[in-house]
Scaffold this motif. Sequence first.
Motif, PDB file in Angstrom:
ATOM      1  N   GLU A  39       6.337 -35.208 -49.763  1.00  0.00           N
ATOM      2  CA  GLU A  39       5.513 -36.295 -50.325  1.00  0.00           C
ATOM      3  C   GLU A  39       4.109 -35.792 -50.664  1.00  0.00           C
ATOM      4  O   GLU A  39       3.524 -36.171 -51.680  1.00  0.00           O
ATOM      5  N   ILE A  40       3.577 -34.922 -49.803  1.00  0.00           N
ATOM      6  CA  ILE A  40       2.234 -34.363 -50.068  1.00  0.00           C
ATOM      7  C   ILE A  40       2.242 -33.544 -51.363  1.00  0.00           C
ATOM      8  O   ILE A  40       1.362 -33.682 -52.213  1.00  0.00           O
ATOM      9  N   ILE A  41       3.234 -32.686 -51.514  1.00  0.00           N
ATOM     10  CA  ILE A  41       3.286 -31.844 -52.712  1.00  0.00           C
ATOM     11  C   ILE A  41       3.606 -32.684 -53.954  1.00  0.00           C
ATOM     12  O   ILE A  41       3.114 -32.405 -55.057  1.00  0.00           O
ATOM     13  N   ALA A  42       4.411 -33.736 -53.787  1.00  0.00           N
ATOM     14  CA  ALA A  42       4.716 -34.605 -54.934  1.00  0.00           C
ATOM     15  C   ALA A  42       3.444 -35.271 -55.463  1.00  0.00           C
ATOM     16  O   ALA A  42       3.258 -35.411 -56.674  1.00  0.00           O
ATOM     17  N   ARG A  43       2.555 -35.666 -54.557  1.00  0.00           N
ATOM     18  CA  ARG A  43       1.280 -36.253 -55.001  1.00  0.00           C
ATOM     19  C   ARG A  43       0.458 -35.245 -55.797  1.00  0.00           C
ATOM     20  O   ARG A  43      -0.135 -35.568 -56.822  1.00  0.00           O
ATOM     21  N   LEU A  44       0.434 -34.000 -55.305  1.00  0.00           N
ATOM     22  CA  LEU A  44      -0.277 -32.949 -56.043  1.00  0.00           C
ATOM     23  C   LEU A  44       0.326 -32.759 -57.436  1.00  0.00           C
ATOM     24  O   LEU A  44      -0.383 -32.652 -58.433  1.00  0.00           O
ATOM     25  N   ARG A  45       1.619 -32.723 -57.468  1.00  0.00           N
ATOM     26  CA  ARG A  45       2.357 -32.461 -58.712  1.00  0.00           C
ATOM     27  C   ARG A  45       2.094 -33.562 -59.739  1.00  0.00           C
ATOM     28  O   ARG A  45       2.018 -33.297 -60.935  1.00  0.00           O
ATOM     29  N   ARG A  46       1.973 -34.787 -59.260  1.00  0.00           N
ATOM     30  CA  ARG A  46       1.687 -35.882 -60.191  1.00  0.00           C
ATOM     31  C   ARG A  46       0.303 -35.721 -60.799  1.00  0.00           C
ATOM     32  O   ARG A  46       0.041 -36.150 -61.915  1.00  0.00           O
TER      33      ARG A  46
END
Lengths: 502, 107
Positions: free
Chosen positions: A379-386
């Motif tokens: 979830e942390i990396i998904a936020r970055l990716r967005r």
Amino acid sequence: MTLSLDRLDQVVTALGTVLAPEQILTSKTDRYNRARVPAPFPVHRWAERLPDLAVLPTSTEQVAAVVRIANDLRIPVVPRDGGTGLTDGAVPLRGGIVVDVKRMNQIHELDLVNRTVTVGTGINMLKLNEELSRHGLIYPDDPASYPCSLVGGRIGTSGWSLIGSRYGHTRDLVLSFDIVLPTGDILHVGDGIGRKITKSSSGYQLKHLFMGHQGTLGIATRATLKLFPKPEAELSPFWAFDNYDDAYACTGALARAGVATFAGAVLFDEHKVAYLRRDDEAYIPQPSDVRALVCAVLYGYEDEVRAGGKRLFRIAREHGARYLGDEISAGDWAARHDRYATPLHGRTKQGQVVPMSWHCEDSAINYSQLPRVTKAWHEIIARLRRTTDVFDDWGMFAYTQGATGADYLTEIDVGIWEQQLDDAAWELWVNAKREIAAVAIAAGGSISACHGSCREGEVDLVPDELGRGFDVMLDIKRTLDPNNIMNPGKYLLDRAYPGSAR
Amino acid sequence: MTAHDGAYPFRYVEQYTPPPAEPVTDVARTTFEHLYEIDPRLMRTWVLQQEFPNWDSLRIMTSRHDHLDWMHRHFATRVVDGSSVLAELDSPDTADPTTPDASGGNQ
């Protein structure tokens, strides 16, 4: 570069009294090549990490003489071995002298009776094992950087071995070593005073104090290592699963089985499988219902490997595993050291290939907490990716740390587009690292299982993880390094010197 | 016969003409057997796909196998094939009914 030319001349002149001219390196190339490690960083700030010079000593006595000069002149010293670490231990943050130990790569003594070898810490494990193989022996310290990392760096990191569940990790395999302290004194640490003693109860266990200090307490120069018979047989089955939960259950069961030749088990999650499908010949053709992978590894005599293997295959079958075949199983295991070289695995959100560097977070997490941590980290990396295409989720794996399956090296791999990594993106990443470390601590784990916790972001939480132990670290640092010359700026250890301008 | 004895002379055009590409997935394709490559449509903006002569593509693939074989030999005298272990497991002569439940209570 932090020294004025006059000051640099003074240092070079002093070093010239203990080293030959060719052992003192001041050229731009020599310094730039010793400024970074493989972990991605904002490359436009490369110059901030330059040493003023590098030296190539050939003996413990020369290292001690260099450190004494540095301590007298109050010049920072940064030990450097293979430079393959992933938490900036070998990166100079305050300029100064890089002490590169690569010329201390001799085998000093091979003791076939007691099964030990004494080496210079600049030796590489692969090259060492080529020699040991002639005697039917192996030094089984097997990091991902096996072809290029050095024994001294393994000590400075307290390294993690891919076959550590069978043979132990660096702290178990290094029996004793000489270390040059920040004052230039030479200390021998091991169990008791012996060089080849496996277990002693005499006094404090100082060997472990000098394991994993990331070069902040001294420079290891000569080490005595534990040897094993070179294995007769290797078995490395890879299994596919159509869901994470079954793969997770299977991994736990494999680790708990108590098979003596068991050298490790690895669980790859769905994000990792998706990543492998991008550009990996073993996984591109796999059917779409392959959503998780498990690998187990066994080493030993063939009869015991076969017996243990049968037990593990039976367990895998009971958990719904599909064997991926001999070619993929053997090939993927043999390719375990090649993961640094993945420059074309990066993708923009539109799917275009971009050159990315590999970064990983490497916490130690108990088996029962793995699903929770896996979900939170993605979830942390998904936020970055967005937010930006600079970051890409390359999936996670969990790897047994020991033979009983209590805890796992838990790693999330993140592609980072270094060419686009400006200060704003770097700040996003540092904040994400802080969040990732916080999740690990909240799960009762440790921020780092193998690389160390020195980098921006994660290092901020080290006092939280260690509690009163961090204060003890400060006390030890101040005692052994009164002038803060040994790898300054790492591990928040500047706090040991409250009156310092730094 | 080899390319050096004149029977199979090197021809530039042939070397730069790999077998027709077959799509394997929506992001990868194959040319020679076991040789996969990223779909060139994904390499148009930031990384451009390079042209390799056939002999170099095959050399890289072969060298890779050489490297993996070397790594096996480096760590152990021989590799036990999982398929042979599976065959033993399925053999009625070697069945082991005593395997304890290793599933634990924590799944």
